[in-house]
Scaffold this motif. Structure first.
Motif, PDB file in Angstrom:
ATOM      1  N   GLY A 151       0.819  -1.208   0.000  1.00 41.78           N
ATOM      2  CA  GLY A 151       0.000   0.000   0.000  1.00 41.78           C
ATOM      3  C   GLY A 151       0.854   1.259   0.000  1.00 41.78           C
ATOM      4  N   PRO A 152       0.767   2.070  -1.030  1.00 35.59           N
ATOM      5  CA  PRO A 152      -0.099   1.906  -2.192  1.00 35.59           C
ATOM      6  C   PRO A 152       0.423   0.818  -3.131  1.00 35.59           C
ATOM      7  CG  PRO A 152       1.258   3.858  -2.475  1.00 35.59           C
ATOM      8  CD  PRO A 152       1.548   3.319  -1.100  1.00 35.59           C
ATOM      9  N   LYS A 153      -0.508   0.212  -3.847  1.00 38.48           N
ATOM     10  CA  LYS A 153      -0.160  -0.856  -4.795  1.00 38.48           C
ATOM     11  C   LYS A 153       0.597  -0.293  -5.984  1.00 38.48           C
ATOM     12  CE  LYS A 153      -2.232  -4.291  -7.833  1.00 38.48           C
ATOM     13  NZ  LYS A 153      -3.464  -4.758  -8.440  1.00 38.48           N
ATOM     14  N   ASP A 154       0.112   0.815  -6.536  1.00 35.69           N
ATOM     15  CA  ASP A 154       0.748   1.497  -7.663  1.00 35.69           C
ATOM     16  C   ASP A 154       1.190   2.874  -7.179  1.00 35.69           C
ATOM     17  OD1 ASP A 154      -1.749   0.212  -9.934  1.00 35.69           O
ATOM     18  OD2 ASP A 154       0.144  -0.683  -9.315  1.00 35.69           O
ATOM     19  N   LEU A 155       2.382   3.280  -7.624  1.00 35.14           N
ATOM     20  CA  LEU A 155       2.957   4.523  -7.136  1.00 35.14           C
ATOM     21  C   LEU A 155       3.707   5.199  -8.277  1.00 35.14           C
ATOM     22  CD1 LEU A 155       3.587   6.172  -4.523  1.00 35.14           C
ATOM     23  CD2 LEU A 155       5.559   4.671  -4.215  1.00 35.14           C
ATOM     24  N   THR A 156       3.493   6.498  -8.451  1.00 36.27           N
ATOM     25  CA  THR A 156       4.233   7.275  -9.443  1.00 36.27           C
ATOM     26  C   THR A 156       5.147   8.235  -8.696  1.00 36.27           C
ATOM     27  OG1 THR A 156       2.435   7.114 -11.043  1.00 36.27           O
ATOM     28  CG2 THR A 156       4.053   8.848 -11.402  1.00 36.27           C
ATOM     29  N   ILE A 157       6.446   8.198  -9.043  1.00 32.66           N
ATOM     30  CA  ILE A 157       7.445   9.007  -8.355  1.00 32.66           C
ATOM     31  C   ILE A 157       8.378   9.650  -9.373  1.00 32.66           C
ATOM     32  CG2 ILE A 157       7.401   7.612  -6.237  1.00 32.66           C
ATOM     33  CD1 ILE A 157       9.968   6.211  -7.263  1.00 32.66           C
ATOM     34  N   ALA A 158       9.159  10.617  -8.920  1.00 28.89           N
ATOM     35  CA  ALA A 158      10.191  11.235  -9.766  1.00 28.89           C
ATOM     36  C   ALA A 158      11.484  10.434  -9.627  1.00 28.89           C
ATOM     37  CB  ALA A 158      10.422  12.678  -9.327  1.00 28.89           C
ATOM     38  N   ALA A 159      12.285  10.441 -10.684  1.00 30.18           N
ATOM     39  CA  ALA A 159      13.594   9.796 -10.618  1.00 30.18           C
ATOM     40  C   ALA A 159      14.381  10.385  -9.458  1.00 30.18           C
ATOM     41  CB  ALA A 159      14.337   9.997 -11.932  1.00 30.18           C
ATOM     42  N   GLY A 160      15.150   9.557  -8.776  1.00 25.88           N
ATOM     43  CA  GLY A 160      15.913   9.984  -7.608  1.00 25.88           C
ATOM     44  C   GLY A 160      15.204   9.751  -6.298  1.00 25.88           C
ATOM     45  N   THR A 161      13.973   9.259  -6.341  1.00 30.13           N
ATOM     46  CA  THR A 161      13.190   9.029  -5.134  1.00 30.13           C
ATOM     47  C   THR A 161      13.570   7.697  -4.499  1.00 30.13           C
ATOM     48  OG1 THR A 161      11.334  10.307  -6.010  1.00 30.13           O
ATOM     49  CG2 THR A 161      10.840   8.785  -4.208  1.00 30.13           C
TER      50      THR A 161
END
Length: 106
Positions: free
Chosen positions: A34-44
């Motif tokens: 959780g969360p199952k799907d995650l959108t992040i920026a490079a470097g995270t």
């Protein structure tokens, strides 16, 4: 001495962290990420924390990253420097799946 402490504290406050550097936590609980799907920026940096009472793992489908068995309260971290989609699962419970989408850092 007081003046020296003030200067040291001011120096510490002036140390900066790039705005794109972030940390995100994914909970492992009730046989789910959780969360199952995650959108992040490079470097995270993503840290998975096992909040279940049984062990789990975090394994990327193309072997980009792989944790060992995580007992209760154990964690595993990975820094995503490359844009793309990274699907992962628990090797002990393959029905547990998740996905990290990494966008270019701005």
């Amino acid at each position: 001495m007081k003046k020296l402490l003030q200067v040291l504290m001011l120096g510490c406050l002036m140390v900066s962290i790039p705005v794109w550097a972030q940390e995100v936590k994914v909970d492992i609980k009730e046989f789910m990420f959780g969360p199952k799907d995650l959108t992040i920026a490079a470097g995270t940096k993503v840290t998975w924390v096992n909040d279940d009472q049984i062990p789990h793992t975090v394994v990327e489908t193309h072997k980009v990253f792989r944790s060992g068995a995580l007992d209760t309260n154990d964690s595993f971290s990975y820094v995503f420097n490359t844009p793309g989609e990274f699907e992962y699962f628990c090797a002990l419970h393959p029905q547990m799946i998740g996905k990290i989408i990494v966008s270019s850092a701005h």
